[in-house]
Scaffold this active site. Structure first.
Site, mmCIF file in Angstrom:
data_model
loop_
_atom_site.group_PDB
_atom_site.id
_atom_site.type_symbol
_atom_site.label_atom_id
_atom_site.label_comp_id
_atom_site.label_asym_id
_atom_site.label_seq_id
_atom_site.Cartn_x
_atom_site.Cartn_y
_atom_site.Cartn_z
ATOM 1 N N GLY A 8 0.742 -1.108 -0.019
ATOM 2 C CA GLY A 8 0.012 0.050 0.096
ATOM 3 C C GLY A 8 0.842 1.169 -0.027
ATOM 4 O O GLY A 8 0.462 2.220 0.612
ATOM 5 N N ASP A 34 2.447 -1.689 -4.447
ATOM 6 C CA ASP A 34 1.247 -1.281 -4.575
ATOM 7 C C ASP A 34 0.561 -1.983 -5.655
ATOM 8 O O ASP A 34 1.057 -2.686 -6.548
ATOM 9 C CB ASP A 34 0.817 0.361 -4.650
ATOM 10 C CG ASP A 34 -0.300 0.678 -3.904
ATOM 11 O OD1 ASP A 34 -0.332 1.359 -3.057
ATOM 12 O OD2 ASP A 34 -1.595 0.370 -4.632
ATOM 13 N N ILE A 35 -1.144 -1.920 -5.652
ATOM 14 C CA ILE A 35 -1.705 -2.674 -6.737
ATOM 15 C C ILE A 35 -1.773 -1.841 -7.989
ATOM 16 O O ILE A 35 -2.457 -2.146 -8.935
ATOM 17 C CB ILE A 35 -3.216 -2.977 -6.328
ATOM 18 C CG1 ILE A 35 -3.922 -1.612 -5.911
ATOM 19 C CG2 ILE A 35 -3.027 -4.023 -5.227
ATOM 20 C CD1 ILE A 35 -5.517 -2.268 -5.481
ATOM 21 N N ARG A 36 -1.441 -0.581 -7.725
ATOM 22 C CA ARG A 36 -1.617 0.429 -9.105
ATOM 23 C C ARG A 36 -0.041 1.148 -9.064
ATOM 24 O O ARG A 36 0.670 1.166 -8.300
ATOM 25 C CB ARG A 36 -2.576 1.639 -8.905
ATOM 26 C CG ARG A 36 -2.247 2.575 -7.549
ATOM 27 C CD ARG A 36 -3.261 3.639 -7.473
ATOM 28 N NE ARG A 36 -3.202 4.350 -6.316
ATOM 29 C CZ ARG A 36 -3.560 4.217 -5.155
ATOM 30 N NH1 ARG A 36 -3.950 2.898 -4.681
ATOM 31 N NH2 ARG A 36 -3.486 4.952 -4.104
ATOM 32 N N ASP A 52 -0.148 -7.381 -5.123
ATOM 33 C CA ASP A 52 -1.550 -7.224 -4.546
ATOM 34 C C ASP A 52 -1.517 -8.128 -3.301
ATOM 35 O O ASP A 52 -1.305 -9.395 -3.402
ATOM 36 C CB ASP A 52 -2.314 -7.958 -5.588
ATOM 37 C CG ASP A 52 -4.076 -8.075 -5.047
ATOM 38 O OD1 ASP A 52 -4.100 -7.581 -3.652
ATOM 39 O OD2 ASP A 52 -4.704 -8.134 -5.769
ATOM 40 N N TYR A 141 -14.451 -1.271 8.597
ATOM 41 C CA TYR A 141 -13.111 -0.965 8.726
ATOM 42 C C TYR A 141 -12.653 -1.031 10.103
ATOM 43 O O TYR A 141 -11.464 -1.606 10.457
ATOM 44 C CB TYR A 141 -12.926 0.485 8.404
ATOM 45 C CG TYR A 141 -11.420 1.078 8.450
ATOM 46 C CD1 TYR A 141 -10.523 0.822 7.818
ATOM 47 C CD2 TYR A 141 -11.215 2.296 9.454
ATOM 48 C CE1 TYR A 141 -9.176 1.176 7.867
ATOM 49 C CE2 TYR A 141 -10.072 2.901 9.329
ATOM 50 C CZ TYR A 141 -9.017 2.194 8.763
ATOM 51 O OH TYR A 141 -7.730 2.678 8.969
#
Length: 319
Positions: A8, A34-36, A52, A141
């Site tokens: 993250g 990160d995933i992006r 991921d 959350y």
């Protein structure tokens, strides 16, 4: 020298924690994931990889390839976004953490696991909120944060994994944009103060929450991992605190630097309900006594620094 993997890393905390870790431990010793795809310094100033955390095999491969001995697990879906898709929040927040802890167990890594004031609920004593107290959150959350604290304790007690963490208050930063949290007003307000001289807040004017400037949060995240383990009685989920304010008191502090700043209100019932379930003030005595925690920024220092840096960031090119 530590070899650190950060999940993250492109989020609000990671955007500032990764550079701090690279400065402290060496650029090539901190892998941001990160995933992006990352933009700017996150990928240009050091190693970056698309990972991921909900894919355990991919996370394990990244840890092995980088020879990581420490994982900062920051990947999560925040409060307001999590309420829009609770099952996704559960899958990412708890599934990703379970994968991270299992990889840490098999690869002998220490793990930093951030919790949050969202781990508390309306039945928690709000002012001050003790280190050890009832935790009955009313958001997905918050549920994942409480479960995450327990999982971290379990892996420490059952398998000897060196798990540590802090409970972040609302975090304020000028580098990364808000990420869907209930405390995001305290970031958005600065952008709009600089751009428009006015802001419409989604919380009631007297809603007090515990807040912290990102440099203090970053420093706490590093310091707790460097602390002498023999001094830690809690290890996970330390309360940390710096300042408490309401939307109204924050607006007043901004007005001292931006004369004529206008604060308006259009309350979001969901985020107001979430905010009212959270602590007004955290008791961070345990962090202070066990590893020497002390914040550096109060409200006045925060406001001054945010406005100086945002004016630079938002200035037209060529100015």
């Amino acid at each position: 020298m530590k070899r650190i993997l950060v999940t993250g890393a492109a989020g609000q905390v990671g955007s500032e924690l990764v550079p701090a870790l690279r400065q402290r431990y060496g650029t090539d010793n901190v892998l941001a994931t990160d995933i992006r795809p990352a933009e700017g310094a996150l990928s240009e100033d050091g190693p970056f990889k698309l990972v991921d955390c909900t894919d355990r095999d991919a996370l394990d491969l990244a840890v092995v390839d980088f020879a990581s001995d420490t994982i900062y697990h920051l990947a999560a879906i925040l409060s307001a976004v999590g309420e829009a898709d609770p099952l996704k929040a559960y899958a990412v927040n708890l599934g990703g953490l379970a994968n991270t802890l299992e990889v840490a167990r098999t690869r002998d890594c220490a793990v930093f696991i951030p919790s949050s004031i969202a781990a508390f609920g309306p039945s928690t004593p709000p002012d001050p909120t003790p280190q050890d107290t009832i935790q009955r959150p009313t958001t997905m959350y918050g549920v994942t944060k409480v479960a995450g604290e327990l999982l971290a304790d379990y892996y420490s007690l059952r398998y000897g994994v060196d798990t540590r963490g802090v409970r972040y208050p609302g975090l304020i930063s000028y580098l990364a944009p808000p990420g869907g949290g209930t405390t995001d007003y305290a970031v958005e307000i600065f952008y709009e103060a600089v751009r428009e001289g006015r802001y419409t807040c989604f919380l009631e004017p007297d809603t007090q929450l515990d807040m912290m400037y990102m440099p203090d949060a970053v420093r706490a995240s590093i310091e707790v991992m460097e602390a002498d383990p023999s001094m830690l009685k809690h290890r996970n989920a330390f309360n940390i605190a710096a300042m408490q304010f309401t939307p109204d008191s924050l607006a007043q502090a901004i007005r001292r630097h931006v004369p004529g700043f206008i604060m308006e209100y259009q309350v979001d019932p969901l985020r107001q309900r979430i905010a009212e379930s959270w602590p007004r003030r955290l008791d961070d005595t345990a962090a202070r006594e066990e590893w020497g925690w002390a914040p550096e920024y109060d409200l006045e220092a925060l406001v001054a620094d945010m406005l100086v840096n945002l004016r630079k960031k938002l200035a037209p090119v060529g100015d």
